[in-house]
Design a protein around this motif. Structure first.
Motif, PDB file in Angstrom:
ATOM      1  N   PRO A 118       7.055  17.635   7.491  1.00 12.82           N
ATOM      2  CA  PRO A 118       8.213  16.729   7.651  1.00 12.82           C
ATOM      3  C   PRO A 118       8.044  15.764   8.816  1.00 12.82           C
ATOM      4  O   PRO A 118       8.307  14.561   8.692  1.00 12.82           O
ATOM      5  CB  PRO A 118       9.379  17.693   7.852  1.00 12.82           C
ATOM      6  CG  PRO A 118       8.950  18.961   7.181  1.00 12.82           C
ATOM      7  CD  PRO A 118       7.475  19.041   7.426  1.00 12.82           C
ATOM      8  N   ARG A 119       7.604  16.302   9.974  1.00 12.77           N
ATOM      9  CA  ARG A 119       7.394  15.435  11.149  1.00 12.77           C
ATOM     10  C   ARG A 119       6.246  14.462  10.908  1.00 12.77           C
ATOM     11  O   ARG A 119       6.317  13.281  11.275  1.00 12.77           O
ATOM     12  CB  ARG A 119       7.108  16.297  12.384  1.00 12.77           C
ATOM     13  CG  ARG A 119       6.792  15.508  13.638  1.00 12.77           C
ATOM     14  CD  ARG A 119       6.717  16.410  14.858  1.00 12.77           C
ATOM     15  NE  ARG A 119       5.759  17.492  14.707  1.00 12.77           N
ATOM     16  CZ  ARG A 119       4.445  17.343  14.907  1.00 12.77           C
ATOM     17  NH1 ARG A 119       3.952  16.169  15.265  1.00 12.77           N
ATOM     18  NH2 ARG A 119       3.636  18.379  14.762  1.00 12.77           N
ATOM     19  N   LEU A 120       5.187  14.933  10.257  1.00 12.98           N
ATOM     20  CA  LEU A 120       4.032  14.089   9.971  1.00 12.98           C
ATOM     21  C   LEU A 120       4.409  12.927   9.064  1.00 12.98           C
ATOM     22  O   LEU A 120       3.979  11.783   9.285  1.00 12.98           O
ATOM     23  CB  LEU A 120       2.929  14.941   9.319  1.00 12.98           C
ATOM     24  CG  LEU A 120       1.603  14.251   9.017  1.00 12.98           C
ATOM     25  CD1 LEU A 120       0.906  13.860  10.320  1.00 12.98           C
ATOM     26  CD2 LEU A 120       0.706  15.164   8.185  1.00 12.98           C
ATOM     27  N   MET A 121       5.221  13.206   8.053  1.00  8.71           N
ATOM     28  CA  MET A 121       5.636  12.151   7.115  1.00  8.71           C
ATOM     29  C   MET A 121       6.414  11.060   7.843  1.00  8.71           C
ATOM     30  O   MET A 121       6.252   9.869   7.564  1.00  8.71           O
ATOM     31  CB  MET A 121       6.506  12.751   6.008  1.00  8.71           C
ATOM     32  CG  MET A 121       5.820  13.775   5.125  1.00  8.71           C
ATOM     33  SD  MET A 121       4.568  13.079   4.029  1.00  8.71           S
ATOM     34  CE  MET A 121       5.599  12.208   2.858  1.00  8.71           C
ATOM     35  N   GLU A 122       7.234  11.482   8.811  1.00  4.52           N
ATOM     36  CA  GLU A 122       8.044  10.510   9.544  1.00  4.52           C
ATOM     37  C   GLU A 122       7.201   9.718  10.526  1.00  4.52           C
ATOM     38  O   GLU A 122       7.299   8.492  10.606  1.00  4.52           O
ATOM     39  CB  GLU A 122       9.174  11.242  10.273  1.00  4.52           C
ATOM     40  CG  GLU A 122      10.113  10.315  11.027  1.00  4.52           C
ATOM     41  CD  GLU A 122      11.256  11.065  11.693  1.00  4.52           C
ATOM     42  OE1 GLU A 122      12.024  10.430  12.430  1.00  4.52           O
ATOM     43  OE2 GLU A 122      11.368  12.296  11.464  1.00  4.52           O
ATOM     44  N   GLU A 123       6.366  10.408  11.293  1.00  7.73           N
ATOM     45  CA  GLU A 123       5.553   9.741  12.312  1.00  7.73           C
ATOM     46  C   GLU A 123       4.530   8.789  11.691  1.00  7.73           C
ATOM     47  O   GLU A 123       4.280   7.700  12.216  1.00  7.73           O
ATOM     48  CB  GLU A 123       4.839  10.784  13.157  1.00  7.73           C
ATOM     49  CG  GLU A 123       5.762  11.574  14.060  1.00  7.73           C
ATOM     50  CD  GLU A 123       5.022  12.627  14.863  1.00  7.73           C
ATOM     51  OE1 GLU A 123       5.658  13.280  15.712  1.00  7.73           O
ATOM     52  OE2 GLU A 123       3.789  12.801  14.629  1.00  7.73           O
TER      53      GLU A 123
ATOM     54  N   GLN B 261       0.825  -1.202   0.000  1.00  8.10           N
ATOM     55  CA  GLN B 261       0.000   0.000   0.000  1.00  8.10           C
ATOM     56  C   GLN B 261       0.858   1.251   0.000  1.00  8.10           C
ATOM     57  O   GLN B 261       1.886   1.327   0.674  1.00  8.10           O
ATOM     58  CB  GLN B 261      -0.907   0.019   1.224  1.00  8.10           C
ATOM     59  CG  GLN B 261      -2.225  -0.700   1.020  1.00  8.10           C
ATOM     60  CD  GLN B 261      -3.186  -0.341   2.125  1.00  8.10           C
ATOM     61  OE1 GLN B 261      -2.957  -0.690   3.283  1.00  8.10           O
ATOM     62  NE2 GLN B 261      -4.255   0.340   1.781  1.00  8.10           N
ATOM     63  N   LEU B 262       0.434   2.219  -0.791  1.00  5.05           N
ATOM     64  CA  LEU B 262       1.089   3.515  -0.821  1.00  5.05           C
ATOM     65  C   LEU B 262       0.418   4.391   0.232  1.00  5.05           C
ATOM     66  O   LEU B 262      -0.771   4.688   0.140  1.00  5.05           O
ATOM     67  CB  LEU B 262       0.944   4.144  -2.213  1.00  5.05           C
ATOM     68  CG  LEU B 262       1.783   5.378  -2.503  1.00  5.05           C
ATOM     69  CD1 LEU B 262       3.262   5.004  -2.573  1.00  5.05           C
ATOM     70  CD2 LEU B 262       1.349   6.011  -3.824  1.00  5.05           C
ATOM     71  N   ARG B 263       1.176   4.793   1.246  1.00 10.33           N
ATOM     72  CA  ARG B 263       0.628   5.614   2.324  1.00 10.33           C
ATOM     73  C   ARG B 263       0.797   7.083   1.926  1.00 10.33           C
ATOM     74  O   ARG B 263       1.928   7.532   1.680  1.00 10.33           O
ATOM     75  CB  ARG B 263       1.348   5.320   3.638  1.00 10.33           C
ATOM     76  CG  ARG B 263       1.147   3.887   4.121  1.00 10.33           C
ATOM     77  CD  ARG B 263       2.033   3.563   5.322  1.00 10.33           C
ATOM     78  NE  ARG B 263       1.767   4.404   6.464  1.00 10.33           N
ATOM     79  CZ  ARG B 263       0.793   4.187   7.352  1.00 10.33           C
ATOM     80  NH1 ARG B 263      -0.015   3.146   7.204  1.00 10.33           N
ATOM     81  NH2 ARG B 263       0.618   4.994   8.373  1.00 10.33           N
ATOM     82  N   VAL B 264      -0.316   7.806   1.847  1.00 12.96           N
ATOM     83  CA  VAL B 264      -0.269   9.151   1.306  1.00 12.96           C
ATOM     84  C   VAL B 264      -0.875  10.170   2.264  1.00 12.96           C
ATOM     85  O   VAL B 264      -1.797   9.868   3.024  1.00 12.96           O
ATOM     86  CB  VAL B 264      -1.006   9.241  -0.053  1.00 12.96           C
ATOM     87  CG1 VAL B 264      -0.353   8.333  -1.081  1.00 12.96           C
ATOM     88  CG2 VAL B 264      -2.485   8.898   0.094  1.00 12.96           C
TER      89      VAL B 264
END
Length: 646
Positions: free
Chosen positions: A212-217, A158-161
């Motif tokens: 940036p933080r959201l993409m990592e978390e 799955q591509l998480r977007v």
């Protein structure tokens, strides 16, 4: 306990996998059986709720014969309403309403039968029964949907977007993704402070500042731009800002396009449109189309099946010409553009005329121009691929130079009002034979323009010169895209090489605009902003394809960019002007180049020598003509120089 949980999960996975593998007819039978089997369960629960006791035989609704009859009615009604044909992934509000209607009707039938037979079951029992039957029917379907989706997703990555834009389009996309097996939306991001911290479609809306933080978390893979109403220039700024943060950015087609496509959603992810790679705001909306110059006219487009020629034909239709004459040497290309245009002009007074032939055929060109009373010629027919013309100079110059001279001369003889030559920046101090052929074609048209003025002939000649066209056949974007699909490497001649780019609509509008205010002999160029780095363009295309560049800093990347080195005839940086000055025109984005020209005697001598070289198929004689009459042509004397695409 963990082992028990794992075993249960495996059992569910095997069961859902078996359900997925069932034929469509059997799946429908399962759903029909579900509606039938839930009826006695709902009845028993409703009686238990009403009486507070365990249901037992005695009331009519729990008699075996009555239950069998009601289950038959439930099955027939479900079949008649088509509930069994509704796919699980399409089970939404409308389908739930049908389930509710089905439950109400069955409850009504049960109440009627109960009353007819004299049983005194309280009416509230049937109301509770309808509610429970509906809840069970809808819940079981939603539960099955989650089981099936889980089975599909276990077999697919799955591509998480993160969806950038929590407006209507973003919400529709998030809703569409809920039943997709390959894409999982995990959050919204929106610039609107009023939406931030709210919940939309079950997802929290965040500020772009925390991306940036959201993409990592959230372990997100990509950001999808879902803002169709935002200007393209702003989308480009957003895309660049996110790219600078190391975030992969993709765009999606409109929701209407998504809904009308049968392709998986993940396959419709695409980079921001080619125009956004320009590094400037596209100019197609700013360029004047010159509609009045073409309205009610008979217009001939040579090379009408090519990238530029076909777009010229499409945009001409907006100008409402009387007739569009398409000249094309490729039968397939002519067929395709003819079918497209005839569908577009259906119900209008515009006539489409298709001519299969070469612009080098003087007799054919004169006949076509006369029979169709052509008033304007847009000459886009040319061999444009640098390495092909370099290795095949005789047919290249035959088509690009002699073909131009033939058609332009025929235009003067038949009284055509305007002749516009589509040229290229490679004609400026050319380093390859294709560019030299286009420069010689420009010199021929300049000579005819001068002769037309001196003799009082009605034909106004002009030329339009532009750089590389994004998305046209043979351009770098289709080439790089093909190399990416093959798994790489992408071949770039030099890390520092740059090119001017424009979109196909821009190129076509420039030709139409220039043709509308030409006075004779002009070379028009477009203010295309700063040249674009080919290396940077290659990186952007790789990242837009959901891949990473393989280099020293990322040895585990997907696509390598390989430098092949500049080859003979290829420039590091292209030019648009031969002279040092330029003059403004009625539009600030279109410039008029100040350039020298050959005398009439020199042009006549060049054409005579060129025709002799072509007749003898003498490459060396042809190169001698170029060396003598084209500025910078002396460097093209070496035979069979191998050139890269530029």
């Amino acid at each position: 306990m963990n082992q028990l949980t794992k075993s249960a999960a495996d059992l569910i996975a095997r069961g859902s996998g078996a359900l997925i593998a069932l034929p469509r007819g059997l799946k429908q039978a399962v759903m029909l059986s579900l509606d039938v089997a839930l009826l006695p369960v709902a009845l028993a629960l409703s009686l238990a709720i009403q009486t507070g006791e365990r249901p037992r035989l005695g009331s009519y609704v729990l008699e075996v014969e009555a239950l069998a009859m009601l289950m038959l009615v439930a099955g027939l009604l479900s079949y008649a309403m088509g509930l069994h044909r509704i796919q699980l992934k399409a089970y939404e509000i409308h389908a739930m309403r049908l389930t509710g209607v089905h439950a109400i009707v069955i409850a009504g039938v049960t109440a009627i039968l109960d009353g007819v037979t004299g049983y005194a079951t309280p009416p509230s029992t049937f109301i509770v029964f309808a509610m429970i039957y509906f809840i069970l029917g809808a819940s079981c379907r939603l539960l099955l949907l989650q089981v099936v989706l889980g089975a599909y997703r276990r077999g697919n990555d799955q591509l998480r977007v993160v969806i950038y834009g929590a407006g209507r389009t973003g919400q529709q996309l998030a809703a569409a993704f809920t039943t997709d097996m390959t894409i999982k939306p995990i959050a919204f991001v929106d610039d609107n402070a009023n939406l931030q911290s709210t919940i939309v479609q079950g997802l929290r809306v965040h500020s772009p500042l925390v991306l940036p933080r959201l993409m990592e978390e959230k372990r997100a893979d990509r950001v999808l731009l879902a803002m169709p109403s935002v200007p393209r220039s702003q989308l480009t700024l957003i895309s660049r800002r996110l790219s600078d943060l190391g975030i992969d950015v993709l765009a999606l087609p409109s929701f209407a396009q998504l809904a009308g496509s049968g392709a998986p959603l993940v396959s419709q992810l695409r980079p921001v449109a080619p125009g956004t790679l320009l590094g400037r705001a596209p100019l197609d909306a700013e360029l004047p189309g010159g509609s009045a110059a073409y309205q009610g006219r008979s217009v001939l487009v040579s090379g009408g099946g090519g990238s530029i020629g076909s777009e010229l034909c499409r945009q001409l239709l907006v100008c409402r010409p009387r007739r569009v004459v398409i000249v094309e040497s490729s039968e397939l290309a002519l067929y395709q553009i003819t079918m497209e245009l005839e569908a577009l002009v259906e119900g209008t007074q515009v006539e489409i005329v298709s001519i299969l032939g070469s612009v080098c055929d003087a007799a054919l060109m004169r006949r076509v121009l006369r029979e169709n009373a052509v008033e304007i010629v847009l000459h886009a027919a040319a061999y444009k691929h640098v390495p092909i013309v370099q290795r095949n100079p005789i047919p290249g110059f035959q088509n690009n130079v002699i073909g131009t001279q033939t058609l332009a001369q025929a235009a003067m003889e038949t009284g055509v009002a305007r002749f516009i030559l589509v040229s290229t920046d490679k004609a400026v101090r050319p380093r390859n034979l294709m560019g030299a052929s286009k420069r010689l074609a420009e010199l021929v048209v300049q000579d005819l323009a001068r002769r037309a003025r001196d003799s009082g002939a009605p034909t106004v000649y002009s030329m339009v010169r532009f750089g590389n066209v994004l998305g046209s056949s043979g351009s770098v974007i289709p080439l790089f895209t093909q190399q990416i699909r093959r798994g790489g490497p992408i071949t770039v001649t030099d890390r520092e090489v740059t090119r001017y780019f424009m979109t196909i609509p821009e190129a076509a509008r420039l030709v139409l605009a220039a043709g509308s205010f030409a006075e004779g002999g002009e070379v028009f160029v477009l203010d295309m902003g700063e040249p674009i780095s080919i290396y940077a363009l290659a990186r952007q295309l790789v990242e837009s394809a959901n891949l990473t560049v393989k280099d020293e800093s990322n040895p585990d990347g997907d696509i390598e960019i390989r430098f092949t080195g500049l080859r003979p005839g290829e420039k590091l940086h292209e030019e648009l002007l031969i002279g040092t000055g330029q003059v403004t025109t009625p539009h600030p984005k279109i410039m008029l180049a100040r350039e020298g020209a050959l005398s009439e005697i020199e042009v006549a001598a060049a054409i005579k020598a060129l025709r002799a070289a072509i007749a003898e198929a003498d490459d060396d004689a042809l190169r001698a003509v170029v060396s003598r009459y084209v500025e910078g042509g002396a460097g093209l004397l070496q035979p069979k120089a191998e050139l890269a695409l530029s």
